[in-house]
Write an enzyme that holds these catalytic residues in place. Structure first.
Site, PDB file in Angstrom:
ATOM      1  N   ARG A  35      -4.091   0.505  -6.046  1.00  0.00           N
ATOM      2  CA  ARG A  35      -4.401   0.015  -7.379  1.00  0.00           C
ATOM      3  C   ARG A  35      -4.170   1.021  -8.506  1.00  0.00           C
ATOM      4  O   ARG A  35      -3.627   0.668  -9.544  1.00  0.00           O
ATOM      5  CB  ARG A  35      -5.862  -0.455  -7.431  1.00  0.00           C
ATOM      6  CG  ARG A  35      -6.143  -1.621  -6.514  1.00  0.00           C
ATOM      7  CD  ARG A  35      -7.615  -1.944  -6.436  1.00  0.00           C
ATOM      8  NE  ARG A  35      -8.150  -2.443  -7.691  1.00  0.00           N
ATOM      9  CZ  ARG A  35      -9.427  -2.832  -7.848  1.00  0.00           C
ATOM     10  NH1 ARG A  35     -10.259  -2.745  -6.839  1.00  0.00           N
ATOM     11  NH2 ARG A  35      -9.832  -3.284  -9.006  1.00  0.00           N
ATOM     12  N   HIS A  81      -0.540 -10.531  -4.379  1.00  0.00           N
ATOM     13  CA  HIS A  81      -1.613  -9.706  -4.941  1.00  0.00           C
ATOM     14  C   HIS A  81      -2.960 -10.421  -4.806  1.00  0.00           C
ATOM     15  O   HIS A  81      -3.302 -11.263  -5.641  1.00  0.00           O
ATOM     16  CB  HIS A  81      -1.310  -9.418  -6.416  1.00  0.00           C
ATOM     17  CG  HIS A  81      -2.044  -8.237  -6.963  1.00  0.00           C
ATOM     18  ND1 HIS A  81      -1.838  -6.948  -6.530  1.00  0.00           N
ATOM     19  CD2 HIS A  81      -2.997  -8.155  -7.933  1.00  0.00           C
ATOM     20  CE1 HIS A  81      -2.604  -6.121  -7.207  1.00  0.00           C
ATOM     21  NE2 HIS A  81      -3.329  -6.818  -8.058  1.00  0.00           N
ATOM     22  N   TYR A 125      -0.349 -20.250 -22.696  1.00  0.00           N
ATOM     23  CA  TYR A 125       0.326 -20.398 -23.980  1.00  0.00           C
ATOM     24  C   TYR A 125       1.556 -19.516 -24.127  1.00  0.00           C
ATOM     25  O   TYR A 125       2.388 -19.755 -25.003  1.00  0.00           O
ATOM     26  CB  TYR A 125      -0.633 -20.066 -25.130  1.00  0.00           C
ATOM     27  CG  TYR A 125      -1.832 -20.972 -25.212  1.00  0.00           C
ATOM     28  CD1 TYR A 125      -1.685 -22.346 -25.383  1.00  0.00           C
ATOM     29  CD2 TYR A 125      -3.125 -20.462 -25.116  1.00  0.00           C
ATOM     30  CE1 TYR A 125      -2.788 -23.179 -25.452  1.00  0.00           C
ATOM     31  CE2 TYR A 125      -4.238 -21.287 -25.195  1.00  0.00           C
ATOM     32  CZ  TYR A 125      -4.068 -22.647 -25.362  1.00  0.00           C
ATOM     33  OH  TYR A 125      -5.154 -23.473 -25.437  1.00  0.00           O
TER      34      TYR A 125
END
Length: 845
Positions: A35, A81, A125
């Site tokens: 990570r 993931h 969006y």
């Protein structure tokens, strides 16, 4: 609990300290490897790598349409993931932001946040696709160039590392906090970084000093300054260092003798809203009494933070306080920590670059081995086909004599020294391959394959060949990605620069037809209509307007061919309502000389050209770099013959078509390349063959999609699409664009015009008539125009100009330009100060 249950349970007794220690170490390594830390080879963390790989599989290339960000988030979570969607989308957002990454990896459409700290819109969006930089990180991944591993559930595979044609760890830098360690690597300029890498590839034993000569320091996407080189050298030599970053600030003089500090660039990762809050807090606490106002005039073109000061304030002292108390000065602590062979290591500059070079050499070897196997396989098949064609009669007899395909296969294997794969290819061969042309194609293919096999074998076996291949690859990438440095590095003993009025802020430069000039902050020019800035002088109007920066220089080209330099930073700063000063106050014109055109140049580049047209039909093209030493007193810009004069001047990119028009209504269009580049003082060559008594009245390099509004002395006009002007050879007679000159009068000029434009018609009595371009009829060159303006008896049209407002000003960088008539010829009467606007002759198209 039953006895049977206890018998099947496995109970292990362990000390609590030991269990805690091992579990914490396992967790820490998971965070570090999976990570927090980037891989030193491709500079990416697993989430970045998985996002790019998922986008590649989805076909979201730079040439394809954008797709919803939700598509990427879903694909990454479902395939690679196993974490939250917020983490994935936050990473995508940062990969889009040009103020976060020096070279963004994702091209986004929609709201992806701002430097003020505004949040991005939800992923339903926004839309994304990869950038060319991302494609270079993924290049050749399909050629078995990197290892793959199973994904989290074993259904799919994902790359362990990307092939990474660019040294991405230093290109975009990295940030990450793990358990007990952190990484913070700054971004760099691609051209400088690739130069350092190329030197290390060619000279593996070079020292850090040689690399420092090519890589001076980090280059942040937000610009600003790095003050001092000690922190840079420490970071490059040891892997740790502290960079003193400062905002880019300059001083502007305002009304009543008051000064303002103008912030145009912030230190990297500094939030502008936080800076405003810090300054406001200082003022309210009485610790910055010299500040009277604070305004944020930033827009999409850049940052502009205005800090107004009292009349007697000392700007440098105020700035020192702001540097001490706010994030206008910010420290970037470099920690070059990355994963090397799966383990975290702190790397110096040579180690970072060396790790990437070793990775690329391995990728090149694996890619060459992959291609070698495929080329060898194909050559094997082609050799078999050629052998069959050499004995085609025997092959046909064996096939015809066999009862089944399997029998034919056995017969061919027994009769010829062929492999099973070659026999299968022969049996699948079409009859058209028996033609002579196809036989020649096979022979040519085999020669090509053998040459390719030799080249690939060399790459696989010889590291020197691989290094040569890598250097050629680096040179190609340097040409594509080299761009100007944004962050300026100041020496340790250099006093911080606080320049006056001219920094790098966007300026709206305005010039009137009468020659009055001023500059004002671009942020104040929005919504300004041309009629609002007219002077009281009759016949003056908004002639030109363009956006530029303080580093630009204006070139004034005169009728006698002289070139005068006028830095934008020297222009008087004004407001929307102020009136400028006459341009002749800033340059030294010879007696009787007049300005023909004003051109803007940010840099005097070799790939930009100044084209000069004369009234007697000559054209001269020179590299813009020839004018780098121009000064206010003027230099020779073009050699002009006795009796001739400059009628137009404009800047081009070298690939334009030029258009000349004469008073009698003749026009000629020819490629700019038909005129070779000449020295600055040369006279040029013939552009058009003029009839006796005819002269050139206009010349330009119009855009291909533009209309040319042609105006005559009798007030007639028409718009001709530029595509209607056929391309001819230079120095011809051209063709007629005024078929009824006796009725319409002679040609006075032309100008580019679109439906939304306003056009000014300058009349012989000193007045001006304005019309919309849309009201002028569109015609071909062979058709007559129509009356466009109503003229009084004895009055004629002398010139036609575009009327532009400040809100429509374009960025004035050296590109294709236009100059039609003779602007700036009129001299205002005494006591009149017209307000000015103009759209400059050099504008990016």
């Amino acid at each position: 609990m039953t006895q049977g249950t206890l018998q099947h349970e496995r109970i292990e007794r362990r000390a609590l300290e030991e269990e805690m220690r091992e579990s914490f170490i396992d967790y820490s390594m998971s965070v570090i490897v999976q990570r927090a830390l980037p891989d030193a080879r491709d500079g990416l963390k697993p989430v970045h790598r998985r996002i790019l790989y998922a986008m590649l599989e989805e076909g979201m290339r730079p040439s394809r349409p954008h797709k919803k960000s939700a598509t990427v988030v879903g694909d990454v979570l479902g395939r690679y993931h196993p974490h939250g969607d917020g983490a994935v989308y936050d990473t995508i957002v940062r990969m889009v932001q040009d103020f976060s990454l020096r070279y963004p990896l994702i091209d986004g459409q929609g709201n992806f946040g701002s430097i003020d700290g505004d949040s991005a819109a939800a992923y339903r969006y926004t839309e994304v696709r990869m950038t060319p930089v991302a494609m270079d990180l993924l290049a050749d991944i399909e050629r078995d160039t990197v290892d793959v591993r199973p994904n989290f559930d074993g259904r799919l595979t994902e790359p362990v590392v990307l092939p990474c044609r660019l040294p991405h760890l230093l290109l975009n830098g990295s940030d990450g906090i793990a358990v007990g360690m952190a990484t913070k690597i700054p971004p760099h300029n691609a051209g400088e970084l690739l130069a350092a890498v190329d030197h290390l590839v060619a000279n593996p034993q070079c020292d850090t000093d040689e690399l420092l000569a090519r890589l001076p320091g980090p280059d942040f996407p937000t610009g600003g300054y790095i003050h001092g080189r000690a922190g840079i050298e420490s970071a490059y030599r040891t892997g740790r260092g502290r960079l003193d970053m400062r905002a880019r600030v300059h001083v502007e003089e305002g009304r009543f003798g008051k000064s303002s500090l103008i912030v145009t660039e912030l230190p990297y990762q500094v939030n502008k809203t936080r800076v405003i809050g810090q300054i406001t807090k200082l003022v309210r606490a009485g610790r910055a009494d010299a500040i009277t106002d604070l305004r944020d005039e930033s827009d999409r073109d850049g940052i502009r933070l205005v800090i107004e000061l009292k009349r007697d304030a000392k700007p440098r002292k105020v700035l020192a306080t702001l540097f001490k108390k706010t994030q206008l000065r910010y420290t970037f602590g470099v920690i070059m920590l990355a994963l090397v062979h799966g383990k975290p290591e702190e790397l110096d500059l040579r180690a970072v670059l060396g790790t990437w070079i070793d990775h690329r050499l391995a990728v090149i070897r694996r890619g060459a081995a992959h291609d070698l196997a495929r080329a060898g396989d194909r050559a094997h098949i082609v050799e078999g086909l050629q052998a069959a064609l050499d004995e085609i009669d025997r092959v046909i007899d064996i096939i015809r004599g066999s009862k089944t395909p399997a029998g034919a296969r056995k017969g061919l294997l027994a009769a010829f020294d062929l492999t099973e794969r070659q026999v299968d290819a022969i049996l699948a061969m079409r009859l058209v391959r028996l033609t002579g042309l196809e036989r020649d194609k096979l022979a040519e293919e085999l020669r090509t394959l053998r040459a390719e096999i030799a080249r690939l074998t060399d790459l696989v076996e010889d590291e020197t060949a691989r290094r040569g291949f890598l250097r050629a690859e680096i040179r190609e990438l340097a040409q594509r990605y080299d761009d100007p440095r944004r962050t300026e590095i100041l020496d340790d003993d250099t006093e911080f620069r606080l320049s006056k009025a001219g920094g790098g802020e966007a300026q709206l430069v305005l010039v009137s037809r009468g020659g009055y000039v001023k500059a004002q902050p671009a942020a104040t020019g929005g919504g300004m209509a041309g009629a609002e800035v007219l002077s009281d002088r009759q016949g003056d109007f908004a002639r030109h307007a363009f956006l530029t920066r303080g580093a630009h220089t204006l070139l004034a080209i005169t009728t006698r061919g002289n070139a005068h330099a006028l830095p934008v930073s020297a222009l008087p700063r004004g407001t929307r309502s102020s009136r400028g000063r006459h341009v002749e106050e800033f340059i030294d014109l010879e007696l009787g000389d007049e300005i023909v055109a004003l051109l803007a140049a940010e840099t005097f580049a070799d790939d930009r050209f100044l084209v000069v047209a004369t009234r007697q039909g000559h054209v001269k093209r020179s590299a813009l770099s020839e004018y780098a030493n121009a000064r206010s007193a003027g230099i020779i810009g073009a050699g002009i013959a006795r009796g001739d004069e400059v009628v137009a001047a404009f800047v081009t990119d070298g690939s334009s078509d030029l258009l000349f028009a004469t008073r009698s209504g003749q026009a000629i269009r020819f490629p700019e390349s038909a005129t070779r580049a000449m020295g600055r003082t040369a006279r040029g060559v013939k552009a058009i063959d003029l009839a006796r008594g005819d002269v050139v009245v206009a010349a330009a390099a119009p855009r291909a999609d533009s209309d040319l509004l042609v105006a005559t002395a009798a007030g007639y006009g028409k718009r001709i699409p530029f595509t209607e002007f056929k391309v001819q050879g230079r120095a011809g007679k051209g063709f007629t664009i005024l078929p009824e000159r006796e009725r319409t009068g002679s040609l006075v000029g032309f100008t580019e015009a679109h439906d939304a434009d306003e056009v000014a018609w300058a009349l012989s009595d000193g007045s001006v008539e304005s019309t919309s371009a849309a009201s002028v009829i569109r015609r071909s060159p062979r058709e007559a125009g129509r009356p466009a303006v109503r003229l009084r008896a004895g009055v004629a049209v002398e010139a036609v100009h575009p009327m532009h407002s400040g809100r429509r000003a374009r960025t004035a960088s050296p590109g294709r330009g236009q100059t039609g008539e003779l602007p700036l010829r009129e001299t205002p009467s005494d006591g009149e100060e017209p307000q000015a606007e103009l759209e400059f002759e050099t504008q990016d198209r």
